[in-house]
Each structure stands twice: as C-alpha cells, then as structure tokens.
Enzyme design. Structure first.
Site, PDB file in Angstrom:
ATOM      1  N   HIS A  89      40.343  39.057  39.469  1.00  0.00           N
ATOM      2  CA  HIS A  89      39.267  38.507  40.283  1.00  0.00           C
ATOM      3  C   HIS A  89      39.614  38.739  41.740  1.00  0.00           C
ATOM      4  O   HIS A  89      40.655  39.348  42.054  1.00  0.00           O
ATOM      5  CB  HIS A  89      39.062  37.023  39.968  1.00  0.00           C
ATOM      6  N   GLU A  90      38.792  38.235  42.628  1.00  0.00           N
ATOM      7  CA  GLU A  90      38.991  38.458  44.064  1.00  0.00           C
ATOM      8  C   GLU A  90      40.358  37.992  44.549  1.00  0.00           C
ATOM      9  O   GLU A  90      40.901  38.544  45.503  1.00  0.00           O
ATOM     10  CB  GLU A  90      37.892  37.763  44.868  1.00  0.00           C
TER      11      GLU A  90
ATOM     12  N   HIS B 243      43.267  38.198  42.944  1.00  0.00           N
ATOM     13  CA  HIS B 243      44.208  39.303  42.695  1.00  0.00           C
ATOM     14  C   HIS B 243      43.946  40.469  43.651  1.00  0.00           C
ATOM     15  O   HIS B 243      44.882  41.105  44.143  1.00  0.00           O
ATOM     16  CB  HIS B 243      44.034  39.844  41.267  1.00  0.00           C
TER      17      HIS B 243
END
Lengths: 284, 284
Positions: B33-34, B36
C-alpha cells in the site's frame, strides 16, 4: 599493525576494503600460539587485509574460575600477531562488546549445540559463542573467517549459524597445529606443569591409536572408543567425555560405515580442561 | 525491475554495489500500500539500488488463521514496487528462508519485546521478527533499511537488534502514511467491509483526541489514555490494548513529563486486528 578498541575505529580502518578487497578475520581470545598464528598466515595469504580480534568473551565461560584463569598478555599477543601478518588487531573492552542495555541472544538448537561441549559446559556455552561471533562478524563484516579444527564443534556451530542467518562470510577451517609430541596447541597448555604437560601428550596419542584401529578395519564405535579410552586410563587421565559422533550431525555413531565421524575428547589434567579430536573416515 | 527468488541470485545482482554505492532495503510482507511505497520512494531518493523483499514470515504469526488470511497478490505488488522505483524485488519461498535443518533464533529480552504486541501476540512474535530481519539483513547486506512508524514497537526492536548485534545497517523510520480520514495504511485494511472501514477511522481519531489533550496540558497518563478510550468505547471498538509507554524503554508512563511517550493501540474490528500509535511529547 594498528591496534583498535572501538567498533567505529575498526570500521573506519576497514572502509577502503569494502567491495574492493577481501577482509580476512581471525577471532581469538588472545594468549596466542602457533595455532592462531597459522590462522593469521592463512588469512594473510588469501585476503587483502587481515583483522584479528582478541576478546576473552565472558558469556561463553560456564566456570568463573576458568574465565579468571584464562591467560592474558596483550603486549606479547600484539608482537606475535604482527609477526604473522595481521594488519588490524581489534582488542575491545567488555563494555564495547556488551554495552549497557544489551539483551540479544543468537542461539541454535539440536545436537550440534547440545552434544559434547554443550552437554558438559552447559547450553549457555555455544549460545555465548554464537552471540559473540555474530557480533564480531557484524563489527568486521569479513569476507572470510578462520577457525581451527581443534575446536571442531565450535566450527560446526559457527558454520550452522552463518548458514542459518545468511551471514555473507566464508568459514575457513584450518587443521589443528600440534607440538612435536602430538599435543594440540592451546592457550590452556601454558597452565600445565612440565610433568602435566608430558602426561597430556597421551590425549592425542589416544586419538591416534583409535585412528590406527579404524585403519585396521575396526568399525564398531564402542570398540574404537575403547581403544582410545584404554590409553587415557592407562595414563590416569581424567576423561570428561570421549565420544564418537557423526561429523556433521553430532549424533552418536554406532558403526563407522557411512560418512566421517568425529572422535572428540575432553580431559582434565592438573585442573586444566583440554579438548582434542580426530576425524575418522571409514576404510574404503 | 528484476524479480529474484534465491539468495545467490540476489547477491549476484547486488555485487556491483558493494563498497561502491549504497543499498537501500525495504522489507515487506507484500500486499503493498502507500505506506510501503513511501518507504521505497525514500530509499529511491537516498540509495543507489533499492531492494524490496516480499515474504509473509510464518514465524511471526501467532495465529494460523491470521497467517492464512494475510493478503497475497504478487503480480499487483510487483507493479506497485516498480512504480515506486524498486530495482530488485526479492520474493523467496518459505524453503529458501527456512531450509531443512534451520534452527537459529535471534532474540531480545526485556520490555521492548514483552510489552504491547509482545504481551498480546506472544513472546514468539518479536523473536520471529528479529530472526527473519537478521536473516534478510544477512541476505541483502543493506546500507539502509526502511521501516514505517506505524509498527513503532517493531522499529524499536529492530533498532535494538541492529545495535546489539553490531549490524552495519542504518535504520530509517518513515512517518505513518494515512488515508484522508486519518486511518493508518495497512495491508489488513482491505479485509474490512466498507462499514467496518468507516468505523476503523475512530482508532486514529482516538489517538488525535489524546494528542490534543496533551497539547492542552494534561500530563496524567491515566487521563490521557481515558480520553482515547472514550472515543473507542463510544464507537464500540473492541480494544486489545491501549497503553502509554516510554517511547524508548516501552516501560509504562505514569506522568507525561520527561521524554516522548508512545500511545499505542491494538483493536479488532470485524475480526481484523489493527494497530496504530502516536508519539506524545510533554508540553514544553
């Protein structure tokens, strides 16, 4: 040869060799003898920079008296290390290795840490070894590290640790260096009186007798061990253990037919604990 | 972007950067997701080569159902990783990480592994984390590794491990990436229904309320926690823990007067376990 006592100083000295050259590492507890120097010479021949550490690691001693009696002579060690081609002697204090707040443990499980030395010095012994060696490898980041076959079980344990933790260091094992009478070089030998020292030669002699027996076709482990045990008992040597184990798994061997086996002994002479071993190969 | 599955292939790809350039590393369990991707972008900006690992580590899950339900979509992950500038995606199988005969454990001791997640997921959780992270660091030999502040206790544990084992990797902590409503990004969020997802926003809202209370001069830990607890209970959120601890020692804080404290929460919504935290600084 440079002598450094802190990890930042050590890393600064080794920085030029990262990626460019190979770093060879010889971890020791000092009290250097020909066995250590042979490790250093091997590193000198193979690597671009040779680091030797001298650190008497308190966590791998089960016996405080053994730790206190462990010989220390840094001045002499430094001369010997330099003569063997060591470039960097790393001699940290205990607080540099184990600063306040330190809590980590690196441990392995199974027969390689539980047999022989593990059984007799306690499970904490190899936990102390794996923890300090993984720390030293973190400090030095060696391409190769050199260990003596005299500490055969330690070698097996360090190999397992390096494999299990994916540490990018090649472990090089160097044959045991011996005195002319066969006695394995050890820092502890200097604690023996001349009379005890002469008697201690029967430890390696016992191992050679067993080796000859195997060469003559004896395959029963009990019979092989008995050959060595007789030499020791004939010379009134106090045996802590004398066992034939698989050289890879350290499980007991009953019949010597498959892979190599390790005949390992720990004995106490004049209050000094001595170990030695020989690798026995089944007759082809 | 190259995808590799074995340690030798990974090391071969990274060899040119040893000593010459810096290796940035983003360890993940996939389901990117953002949060990471922000870690990857930070690595991209600072390092010469960016490695991301995707490995759902079985040993850090105390609950087999949680492990089985953990989202996996490597194809999508690979697209996202490439878009964030990852050069090497390392996606090993379980047998590559834990081959037969593997027995090693890296463990820490004390409040940083025993509090909060350690108390609720069991002591094995962080042992699983420290063991796999030390292995991944051995595989990658990163100059820098990037972790999200959302897993604040994991960050503290990894920092301690790196210090204790002298691992030559800099740990970079990146602020939690949040949805517009404040919800911390997490791979687990996709398991929430839209209704549950809306309710989950009250977790971060509860932390902000506590932060406002501290900004208004409240220093009593019980009172600070109570402010957050009321938001959660008003929204019928099942709290596993909600605690104010010292951000360094993870010991309980009674009065917020000295260094920064961590208000950490774990809650379960619709069977999905969610964690979040905020660092609270005493008013100057």
């Amino acid at each position: 040869m440079k002598i450094v006592r802190t990890v930042p100083d050590l890393r600064e000295l080794l920085r030029p060799y990262r990626g460019e050259g190979s770093v060879g590492f010889v971890p020791t507890m000092g009290a250097l003898h020909e066995g250590h120097l042979e490790l250093a010479r091997r590193a000198r021949a193979a690597d671009d920079v040779v680091v030797m550490s001298i650190f008497v690691n308190p966590t791998q001693f089960n016996d405080p008296a053994d730790l206190a009696a462990y010989p220390r002579d840094e001045h002499k060690d430094a001369e010997l290390a330099a003569s063997a081609g060591v470039d960097v002697l790393f001699a940290p204090g205990v607080a540099e290795v184990y600063p306040p707040g330190f809590t980590a443990t690196v441990s392995l499980h199974g027969p390689i840490v539980e047999a022989l030395e593990g059984a007799h010095r306690g499970v904490g012994h190899f936990q102390g070894v794996t923890t300090v060696v993984s720390k030293l490898f973190g400090m030095v980041s060696p391409d190769r590290a050199y260990f003596g076959q005299k500490d055969a079980q330690q070698v097996r344990v360090v190999r397992a640790m390096v494999a299990d933790l994916n540490i990018p260091t090649e472990i090089v094992v160097v044959p045991t260096v011996r005195e002319p009478d066969g006695m394995a070089m050890s820092s502890r030998n200097r604690r023996l009186s001349p009379f005890e020292r002469a008697r201690a030669a029967h430890i390696s002699a016992a191992l050679w007798e067993a080796e000859v027996a195997v060469a003559n076709g004896i395959v029963d482990a009990g019979a092989v061990v008995q050959v060595a045990r007789k030499v020791l008992s004939d010379n009134a040597i106090d045996v802590e253990y004398l066992e034939l184990v698989d050289a890879d798994t350290f499980l007991p061997v009953r019949v010597l037919v498959a892979g190599p086996a390790l005949l390992a002994v720990a004995a106490v002479i004049g209050g000094v604990r001595l170990i030695d071993n020989v690798v026995l190969h089944p007759r082809a």
